[in-house]
Design a protein around this motif. Structure first.
Motif, PDB file in Angstrom:
ATOM      1  N   LYS A   1       0.834  -1.207   0.000  1.00  0.00           N
ATOM      2  CA  LYS A   1       0.000   0.000   0.000  1.00  0.00           C
ATOM      3  C   LYS A   1       0.868   1.256   0.000  1.00  0.00           C
ATOM      4  O   LYS A   1       0.558   2.230  -0.707  1.00  0.00           O
ATOM      5  CB  LYS A   1      -0.924  -0.007   1.220  1.00  0.00           C
ATOM      6  CG  LYS A   1      -2.000   1.070   1.168  1.00  0.00           C
ATOM      7  CD  LYS A   1      -2.903   0.868  -0.033  1.00  0.00           C
ATOM      8  CE  LYS A   1      -3.969   1.936  -0.141  1.00  0.00           C
ATOM      9  NZ  LYS A   1      -4.829   1.729  -1.339  1.00  0.00           N
TER      10      LYS A   1
ATOM     11  N   PHE B   1     -15.169  -0.996  11.475  1.00  0.00           N
ATOM     12  CA  PHE B   1     -14.325  -0.663  10.321  1.00  0.00           C
ATOM     13  C   PHE B   1     -13.898  -1.935   9.602  1.00  0.00           C
ATOM     14  O   PHE B   1     -13.879  -1.998   8.367  1.00  0.00           O
ATOM     15  CB  PHE B   1     -13.094   0.121  10.767  1.00  0.00           C
ATOM     16  CG  PHE B   1     -12.209   0.559   9.631  1.00  0.00           C
ATOM     17  CD1 PHE B   1     -12.406   1.783   9.008  1.00  0.00           C
ATOM     18  CD2 PHE B   1     -11.166  -0.250   9.177  1.00  0.00           C
ATOM     19  CE1 PHE B   1     -11.590   2.188   7.948  1.00  0.00           C
ATOM     20  CE2 PHE B   1     -10.355   0.138   8.122  1.00  0.00           C
ATOM     21  CZ  PHE B   1     -10.568   1.359   7.512  1.00  0.00           C
TER      22      PHE B   1
ATOM     23  N   ASN C   1     -14.906  -2.920   5.619  1.00  0.00           N
ATOM     24  CA  ASN C   1     -13.841  -2.932   4.614  1.00  0.00           C
ATOM     25  C   ASN C   1     -13.309  -4.319   4.276  1.00  0.00           C
ATOM     26  O   ASN C   1     -12.453  -4.457   3.401  1.00  0.00           O
ATOM     27  CB  ASN C   1     -12.684  -2.055   5.085  1.00  0.00           C
ATOM     28  CG  ASN C   1     -13.042  -0.589   5.119  1.00  0.00           C
ATOM     29  OD1 ASN C   1     -12.970   0.113   4.121  1.00  0.00           O
ATOM     30  ND2 ASN C   1     -13.466  -0.113   6.289  1.00  0.00           N
TER      31      ASN C   1
ATOM     32  N   ARG D   1     -11.061  -5.537   0.612  1.00  0.00           N
ATOM     33  CA  ARG D   1      -9.627  -5.728   0.822  1.00  0.00           C
ATOM     34  C   ARG D   1      -9.213  -7.194   0.715  1.00  0.00           C
ATOM     35  O   ARG D   1      -8.131  -7.489   0.219  1.00  0.00           O
ATOM     36  CB  ARG D   1      -9.211  -5.120   2.170  1.00  0.00           C
ATOM     37  CG  ARG D   1      -9.335  -3.612   2.138  1.00  0.00           C
ATOM     38  CD  ARG D   1      -8.805  -2.906   3.354  1.00  0.00           C
ATOM     39  NE  ARG D   1      -8.900  -1.460   3.151  1.00  0.00           N
ATOM     40  CZ  ARG D   1      -8.501  -0.544   4.021  1.00  0.00           C
ATOM     41  NH1 ARG D   1      -7.979  -0.927   5.190  1.00  0.00           N
ATOM     42  NH2 ARG D   1      -8.615   0.740   3.751  1.00  0.00           N
TER      43      ARG D   1
ATOM     44  N   LYS E   1      -7.409   4.328  12.513  1.00  0.00           N
ATOM     45  CA  LYS E   1      -6.408   4.760  11.534  1.00  0.00           C
ATOM     46  C   LYS E   1      -5.042   4.137  11.828  1.00  0.00           C
ATOM     47  O   LYS E   1      -4.048   4.516  11.214  1.00  0.00           O
ATOM     48  CB  LYS E   1      -6.291   6.284  11.532  1.00  0.00           C
ATOM     49  CG  LYS E   1      -7.509   7.009  11.003  1.00  0.00           C
ATOM     50  CD  LYS E   1      -7.267   8.512  10.949  1.00  0.00           C
ATOM     51  CE  LYS E   1      -8.469   9.235  10.343  1.00  0.00           C
ATOM     52  NZ  LYS E   1      -8.241  10.713  10.262  1.00  0.00           N
ATOM     53  N   CYS E   2      -5.033   3.222  12.782  1.00  0.00           N
ATOM     54  CA  CYS E   2      -3.812   2.494  13.149  1.00  0.00           C
ATOM     55  C   CYS E   2      -2.786   3.378  13.851  1.00  0.00           C
ATOM     56  O   CYS E   2      -1.615   2.989  14.007  1.00  0.00           O
ATOM     57  CB  CYS E   2      -3.162   1.828  11.924  1.00  0.00           C
ATOM     58  SG  CYS E   2      -4.244   0.696  11.057  1.00  0.00           S
TER      59      CYS E   2
ATOM     60  N   TYR F   1      -6.259  -4.332   8.334  1.00  0.00           N
ATOM     61  CA  TYR F   1      -5.501  -3.312   9.043  1.00  0.00           C
ATOM     62  C   TYR F   1      -4.039  -3.243   8.621  1.00  0.00           C
ATOM     63  O   TYR F   1      -3.350  -2.271   8.934  1.00  0.00           O
ATOM     64  CB  TYR F   1      -5.648  -3.503  10.550  1.00  0.00           C
ATOM     65  CG  TYR F   1      -6.956  -2.922  11.051  1.00  0.00           C
ATOM     66  CD1 TYR F   1      -7.114  -1.550  11.156  1.00  0.00           C
ATOM     67  CD2 TYR F   1      -8.031  -3.735  11.361  1.00  0.00           C
ATOM     68  CE1 TYR F   1      -8.301  -0.997  11.581  1.00  0.00           C
ATOM     69  CE2 TYR F   1      -9.233  -3.197  11.797  1.00  0.00           C
ATOM     70  CZ  TYR F   1      -9.365  -1.826  11.903  1.00  0.00           C
ATOM     71  OH  TYR F   1     -10.555  -1.271  12.315  1.00  0.00           O
TER      72      TYR F   1
ATOM     73  N   GLU G   1      -4.641  -0.716   5.879  1.00  0.00           N
ATOM     74  CA  GLU G   1      -4.969   0.588   6.473  1.00  0.00           C
ATOM     75  C   GLU G   1      -3.734   1.255   7.086  1.00  0.00           C
ATOM     76  O   GLU G   1      -3.539   2.470   6.943  1.00  0.00           O
ATOM     77  CB  GLU G   1      -6.055   0.422   7.532  1.00  0.00           C
ATOM     78  CG  GLU G   1      -6.611   1.728   8.072  1.00  0.00           C
ATOM     79  CD  GLU G   1      -7.331   2.561   7.025  1.00  0.00           C
ATOM     80  OE1 GLU G   1      -7.496   3.776   7.252  1.00  0.00           O
ATOM     81  OE2 GLU G   1      -7.736   2.003   5.974  1.00  0.00           O
TER      82      GLU G   1
ATOM     83  N   GLN H   1      -2.407   4.968   6.023  1.00  0.00           N
ATOM     84  CA  GLN H   1      -2.324   6.079   6.964  1.00  0.00           C
ATOM     85  C   GLN H   1      -0.876   6.524   7.204  1.00  0.00           C
ATOM     86  O   GLN H   1      -0.596   7.724   7.310  1.00  0.00           O
ATOM     87  CB  GLN H   1      -2.994   5.706   8.289  1.00  0.00           C
ATOM     88  CG  GLN H   1      -4.466   5.392   8.173  1.00  0.00           C
ATOM     89  CD  GLN H   1      -5.289   6.571   7.661  1.00  0.00           C
ATOM     90  OE1 GLN H   1      -4.901   7.735   7.823  1.00  0.00           O
ATOM     91  NE2 GLN H   1      -6.415   6.270   7.025  1.00  0.00           N
TER      92      GLN H   1
END
Length: 547
Positions: free
Chosen positions: A27, A96, A100, A104, A392-393, A421, A424, A428
Motif C-alpha cells: 500500500k 471498520f 472494509n 480488501r 487509523k492504526c 488493518y 490501512e 495512513q
C-alpha cells in the motif's frame, strides 16, 4: 566481535514482513513512497500465515444480501467475539473491519490468489464455509503460498527488504518515533533506519512465553514459533500505550496428542465431514452440513446449526476436562468430502505436513480416529491485547502505527484483520509521511547502547545460554501464571523476573544466537508487563480471575 553501523533512510519503515507487513508495504508503494522492511526471519515464509492459510472471513455481499444477512448483523456478532464482548475491545475497530473486509480480502485476487471455483453454488463463485459467525462468512481459498506470492509483489514494487534483522529499539526525537535500530542475525551489522513514519507489523502473538503442549521447543499452536511479543515491547519502550495484557495468559485447552494444529476441528479446515466421538463411538459433536443459497430458509437453518455447533463445542470441552478421551472421526464421510478436506489441509498452516505423513504411511482419514485431549497448561491468548491504536492504526506516540494483529481492542485477531488493518496502516502511514519533511534526528547514544549490548554477548564467554533463560522464564509463567491469579503470585513472579533481568549475562557464539539472546530479552519484558497488569487489575472480568 565488532559490529559496523549501516545508515538507511526511507519514507516509511515497516517492522515485520508477515501478512500485515507485506500488505502495508504494498500500500505504501501504491501511494508512491519509498519503503524499507526489516524482517527477523524471511518474508517468503515469515509470520503467522507463513506456512499457508485456507480460511479467511469477511462480509460477503453477493451471498449475505441474498440470504438476508446484513452487514449490521455481522458487526453485532463480530463485536461479541472473545474479549470484545466484555467491553475490552473497541466497536470502531470491529465496525471498520466489517465495512472494509470484503473489498480488501477479495483485492488479494489481483496478486493471483484463487478465491473463485467452477464447482461453487455460491454467488460470486466462492467457496464459503461456516467458522465463526451464525451464517457462513469464511472464504475457503488457496492460500498455501500467500507469503511467497506477496514477497514477489514486494520485490517487483521496489521495496527494500532486509531479512534476518531483529529490530531491538525504536528511535525517538522530540517525542516522535523517527525510525528503528535493527541487528542483523547473519552478519555483524547494525542497521539504523531513519523514517518519517514507522509501522509495527509484528504478528501480535507471544507464544514463546509458555512451554508447548508437546514439550518440543518452538512447536506452537498454529502461530509462528518466532512470536516473542516484539511489537508490545518496542511500543512500551517507545512510550506508547499497550492494553489488556492481563488477558494474555489462559489455562487449559483442547489439543491433539503430539500435534497442536487441530485447525478448528471438527469445523474450520476439517469441514464438512469431521465430527467428535467418544471411545464407544457416541457422537459428542456433530458435523455441520451445507445448505443451498437458493433455500429460502438458508439463514434460519444455519443459525440453528451454529447454535448446535456452539453447544457441541461446549460438550467437547466438558468431556475432555472430565478426563475422557475423544476423537476426531470421518468414518461416515464420502470420498468427495474427504478430498475437499485434504484440499483445505494442503493450504492451511502446518497441515500439509500431516497430509504428507499420512500419505507416506498409507493412512486414510476414513480408517483412523485422531485423539483429542485436554491440557491444563498455561497458554497464551492474544485477542484484544496489544498496542493501543485507533481505526487509523495510530498509536499514542506520533508517527508510530500498528498493523494487523498487533492492534489491541479488536476481536478474534487473525488473518482477516491482518489484511484489513495491514492495508490501512500502510495507507495512513503513507499519508502522514507525505506531510512530514524529514525523519528527525538519530540519537547516537541509542545506537551505541545497542552496539555495546550485542558485542557484549560475544564477550560473555562463560555467560548464560539463551535457551536456559527462555526455559527459566517459561517455568516462572507456568508456576505463577496459573488461573486464578493472586497478588502474591504476581509479585513473586515479578521479583523473579526482575532478579533474572539484573543478573543474566547472555552469551552468543554467532549472529544467529544474537537473535535468540534478543528474543529472550523481549520474552522477559513481555512476561513482566503481563504480571504487572495482572497485579494492577483488581476486579474479575471474563477469563480474568483473581483471588
Amino acid at each position: 566481535m565488532k559490529y559496523r553501523v549501516e545508515q538507511l533512510e526511507t519514507d516509511v519503515l515497516i517492522v515485520g514482513g508477515g501478512l500485515s507487513g507485506a500488505l502495508a508495504t504494498l500500500k505504501v508503494k501504491e501511494e508512491g513512497l519509498d519503503c524499507v522492511v526489516l524482517e527477523k526471519s524471511n518474508t517468503k515464509r515469515s509470520g503467522n500465515a507463513g506456512s499457508g492459510i485456507d480460511h479467511i472471513f469477511s462480509y460477503i455481499p453477493e451471498l449475505h444480501e441474498k440470504v438476508g444477512y446484513s452487514m449490521e448483523e455481522m458487526k453485532e456478532e463480530q463485536a461479541q467475539f472473545d474479549l470484545a464482548g466484555l467491553g475490552l475491545g473497541f466497536r470502531s475497530l470491529n465496525d471498520f473491519f466489517v465495512e472494509n473486509s470484503y473489498d480488501r480480502i477479495i483485492g488479494l485476487e489481483k496478486y493471483g490468489l484463487k478465491f473463485r471455483f467452477e464447482d461453487s453454488n455460491v454467488p460470486g463463485g466462492y467457496r464459503v464455509v461456516p467458522q465463526f459467525h451464525s451464517v457462513p462468512t469464511s472464504f475457503n481459498f488457496e492460500g498455501r503460498d500467500i507469503k511467497p506470492i506477496l514477497t514477489k509483489e514486494m520485490e517487483k514494487s521496489g521495496v527494500r527488504i532486509y531479512n534476518r534483522v531483529f529490530v531491538y529499539e525504536l528511535l525517538k526525537d522530540e517525542g516522535k518515533v523517527v525510525g528503528a535500530i535493527g541487528v542483523c542475525t547473519r552478519e555483524n551489522i547494525i542497521y539504523v533506519v531513519r523514517a518519517k513514519t514507522t509501522i509495527l507489523a509484528t504478528a501480535g502473538g507471544v507464544d514463546r512465553l509458555c512451554k508447548s503442549a508437546t514439550g518440543v521447543d518452538f512447536e506452537r499452536f498454529h502461530s509462528s514459533s518466532m512470536n516473542n511479543g516484539a511489537g508490545k515491547v518496542l511500543a512500551m519502550n517507545a512510550g506508547a500505550d499497550i492494553i489488556n495484557m492481563e488477558y494474555t495468559l489462559a489455562q487449559g485447552g483442547m489439543e491433539w496428542l503430539n500435534w497442536t494444529m487441530s485447525a478448528g476441528c471438527p469445523g474450520g479446515t476439517y469441514w464438512p465431514c469431521a465430527r467428535i466421538i467418544d471411545e464407544d463411538g457416541n457422537v459428542i459433536m456433530e458435523r455441520d452440513i451445507a445448505f443451498s443459497p437458493e433455500d429460502p430458509n438458508y439463514k434460519e437453518k444455519h443459525q440453528k446449526q451454529f447454535a448446535r455447533h456452539l453447544e457441541g463445542r461446549k460438550r467437547v470441552f466438558e468431556h475432555l476436562a472430565a478426563g475422557e478421551l475423544l476423537y476426531m472421526d470421518m468414518a461416515e464421510a464420502t470420498d468427495d468430502e474427504i478430498e475437499y478436506v485434504k484440499w483445505s489441509l494442503s493450504h492451511e498452516g502446518k497441515c500439509n505436513t500431516l497430509l504428507a505423513n499420512m500419505d507416506a504411511q498409507g493412512i486414510s482419514f476414513k480408517d483412523i480416529k485422531i485423539p483429542y485431549f485436554y491440557t491444563n497448561m498455561v497458554q497464551t491468548f492474544v485477542s484484544c491485547s496489544g498496542v493501543y491504536s485507533n481505526a487509523k492504526c495510530e498509536t499514542t506516540v506520533e508517527n508510530l502505527y500498528a498493523a494487523g494483529n498487533e492492534i489491541a481492542g479488536m476481536s478474534n485477531n487473525s488473518a482477516p484483520e491482518a489484511v484489513v488493518y495491514g492495508i490501512e496502516a500502510g495507507l495512513q502511514a503513507a499519508k502522514k509521511a507525505k506531510e512530514t519533511e524529514c525523519g528527525g534526528k538519530v540519537d547516537t547514544s541509542q545506537v551505541a547502547h545497542v552496539q555495546q549490548l550485542v558485542e557484549g554477548f560475544y564477550e560473555n564467554e562463560f555467560g548464560d545460554k539463551w535457551l536456559d533463560i527462555e526455559h527459566a522464564i517459561q517455568n516462572i509463567i507456568n508456576t505463577f501464571g496459573t488461573i486464578p491469579h493472586s497478588d502474591i503470585k504476581c509479585r513473586t513472579a515479578l521479583n523473579q523476573l526482575e532478579k533474572m533481568e539484573k543478573e543474566i549475562h547472555l552469551h552468543a557464539e554467532n549472529p544467529h544466537e544474537i537473535n535468540r539472546c534478543l528474543d529472550v530479552m523481549f520474552i522477559l519484558q513481555t512476561a513482566k508487563a503481563i504480571f504487572l497488569a495482572c497485579e494492577n487489575r483488581k476486579e474479575n472480568l471474563g477469563p480474568f480471575i483473581k483471588t
